[in-house]
Design an enzyme around this catalytic site. Structure first.
Site, PDB file in Angstrom:
ATOM      1  N   SER A  19      99.916  23.900  27.721  1.00 23.85           N
ATOM      2  CA  SER A  19     101.334  23.867  27.816  1.00 23.85           C
ATOM      3  C   SER A  19     101.708  24.918  26.503  1.00 23.85           C
ATOM      4  CB  SER A  19     101.757  22.664  27.429  1.00 23.85           C
ATOM      5  OG  SER A  19     100.944  21.953  26.459  1.00 23.85           O
ATOM      6  N   CYS A  20     103.120  25.225  26.394  1.00 25.33           N
ATOM      7  CA  CYS A  20     103.476  25.973  25.645  1.00 25.33           C
ATOM      8  C   CYS A  20     103.379  25.819  23.858  1.00 25.33           C
ATOM      9  CB  CYS A  20     105.254  26.185  25.396  1.00 25.33           C
ATOM     10  SG  CYS A  20     105.811  25.943  27.300  1.00 25.33           S
TER      11      CYS A  20
END
Length: 376
Positions: free
Chosen positions: A55-56
Site C-alpha cells: 500500500s501507499c
C-alpha cells in the site's frame, strides 16, 4: 490453470524481486507455479516482515518549533524518494501512480517570482489549479475563477503559470497532463478577522467555483481539479514517481522555498486507475490503505447533505452542494468530508475521531465521556 482477475497492470519491486502483473490476469500452472520471493529481511528492532503490506507510502517531517527552512523540504523530498518501494508504476516505467508533497506557503519565494505585489503573509491565499489543455475552455474557466473571487468580496491578485519540465513525466502521464496554474487571492472583506475565518471563506469560494465549472462545462475531476486552495498550505503533486516530483516542478528546486513541515506521499493505486488529480496529498490528508465502506458512506452523505446546518455558513451551505462528487477515490471522498467538518467549526482531531472512531462498543475500560462521544 488458475486465473486470478482484477489486477491492474503493474510492474513493481519488493526486496529486489520483480513481479509483473500483465493484462489484468495473473496465471499459475502446476508446472510453473507462481513465483514467490526468496527469504527476505528477518524481524529485527521495530521491523517485522509480518507487518509488510502493498500500500501507499506516507511520510511526514516537521520542525516542532514551527521554524521554516529549506532543509525540511529537502528531507521531505528524500523521504518521498526513499518510499519508492511503496508506490507503483504501470507498463510505462516512467509513469507513476502518483506522488507529491504538501508544505507551508513559501511567502519569500512568491514575493521574488511574482510580477504583482502580495499582501502580508496570511492575508493572501494560493490556489493550485489543474486546468484542461484546450485554450478556449481554460480561459473561460479562468474568467469564472476571477469573477467568483470578486463577487464573493475578496481580491483577485492574479494567475501564475507553474514552471514544469515535461520531459520528466512518463509517456502515459504526458497524454493526460493538465495545464498547471496558481491563482492568488487577497483577503479584502472586513468581516474576516481571523485566519480560520479566511480559510472558511476560501472553502466557500472554491466550492462555488467547482460547482459552476462542473455544471457549465461538464468537466470531471480529471479535466479540472484544485489540489489546494489555502492561505496556509500548498500542494505539489501529480501522476509521477517520487524521484520525478522535484525534477518536474521547477519551484521545488528554489533555495527560497521553505517550510516548517512536509507531508509526502507515493501512491499504490488499488481501487481506482491513476490520474493526475488522484495523487496525494489532498487538501487535508494523505492516506495509506483502502476504505471498504465507500459506497455506503457516499450514500449517507447524499442523504444527509440537504438537512445539514452550520452557524458559520448559514444559507451559504446549500450553495456548496453536492459535497461529494462521483468518480472520486475513497481517499479523495474522505478528504472532502473531513474538510467540510473542519471548515464547519470542528477541530481536526474532533473531525477525525468522528470519521475514524475507535472500537468502542465493547471496550468496558474506555473513559465514559469518550465512549458517550462515539455513541452519539
Amino acid at each position: 490453470m488458475l486465473i486470478l482477475k482484477g489486477f491492474d497492470t503493474r510492474c513493481f519491486f519488493r526486496n529486489k524481486v520483480h513481479y509483473l502483473l500483465q493484462d489484468r490476469i495473473l496465471m499459475h500452472t502446476e508446472r510453473h507455479p507462481l513465483y514467490l520471493p526468496p527469504l527476505g529481511p528477518q524481524a529485527q528492532g521495530m521491523y517485522d516482515p509480518a507487518d509488510d503490506k502493498d500500500s501507499c507510502g506516507v511520510g511526514f517531517i516537521a520542525n516542532y518549533k514551527g521554524k521554516r527552512s529549506r532543509d525540511i523540504i529537502d528531507k521531505g523530498i528524500k523521504l518521498m524518494c526513499n518510499l519508492e518501494h511503496r508506490g507503483a508504476e504501470g507498463a510505462d516505467p516512467k509513469t507513476g501512480d502518483g506522488a507529491g508533497i504538501m508544505i507551508n506557503i513559501p511567502d519569500a519565494f512568491f514575493r521574488k517570482v511574482l510580477p504583482f505585489t502580495l499582501p502580508k503573509e496570511g492575508d493572501y491565499a494560493v490556489g493550485v489549479l489543474f486546468l484542461p489543455q484546450n485554450k478556449d475552455t481554460r480561459e473561460a474557466i479562468e474568467n469564472v475563477i476571477e469573477k467568483i473571487i470578486v463577487d464573493e468580496g475578496e481580491a483577485f491578485l492574479g494567475f501564475r503559470d507553474v514552471p514544469i519540465n515535461k520531459e520528466y513525466a512518463g509517456v502515459v502521464a504526458s497524454k493526460t497532463m493538465p495545464v498547471f496554474k496558481q491563482v492568488f487571492i487577497g483577503k479584502k472583506s472586513k468581516k474576516i478577522k481571523t485566519s480560520d475565518e479566511f480559510e472558511r471563506k476560501l472553502f466557500l469560494i472554491r466550492r462555488l467555483i467547482d460547482r459552476r465549472i462542473r455544471s457549465e462545462y461538464k468537466l470531471d475531476r480529471s479535466q479540472y481539479y484544485v489540489p489546494s486552495f489555502s492561505s496556509r498550505t500548498i500542494v505539489y503533486k501529480g501522476m509521477l514517481l517520487g524521484d520525478q516530483v522535484k525534477k518536474f516542478y521547477e519551484d521545488l528546486k528554489s533555495p527560497d522555498l521553505t517550510s516548517a513541515f512536509c507531508l509526502t506521499h507515493t501512491r499504490f493505486s488499488t481501487n481506482t486507475f491513476p490520474t493526475w488529480d488522484l495523487a496525494h496529498p489532498y487538501r487535508q490528508i494523505a492516506h495509506n490503505g483502502e476504505i471498504n465502506t465507500l459506497r455506503g458512506n457516499m450514500n449517507w452523505m447524499a442523504a444527509r447533505q440537504m438537512v445539514m446546518e452550520s452557524p458559520l455558513y448559514g444559507d451559504e451551505l446549500k450553495r456548496m452542494l453536492p459535497i461529494v462528487m462521483e468518480g472520486q477515490s475513497d481517499t479523495a471522498t474522505f478528504d472532502t468530508v473531513l474538510e467540510l467538518l473542519v471548515m464547519g467549526g470542528r477541530s481536526l482531531a474532533h473531525a477525525v475521531m468522528m470519521m475514524i472512531p475507535e472500537a468502542w462498543s465493547k471496550n468496558k475500560t474506555m473513559d465514559p465521556d469518550r465512549r458517550a462521544f462515539y455513541e452519539y
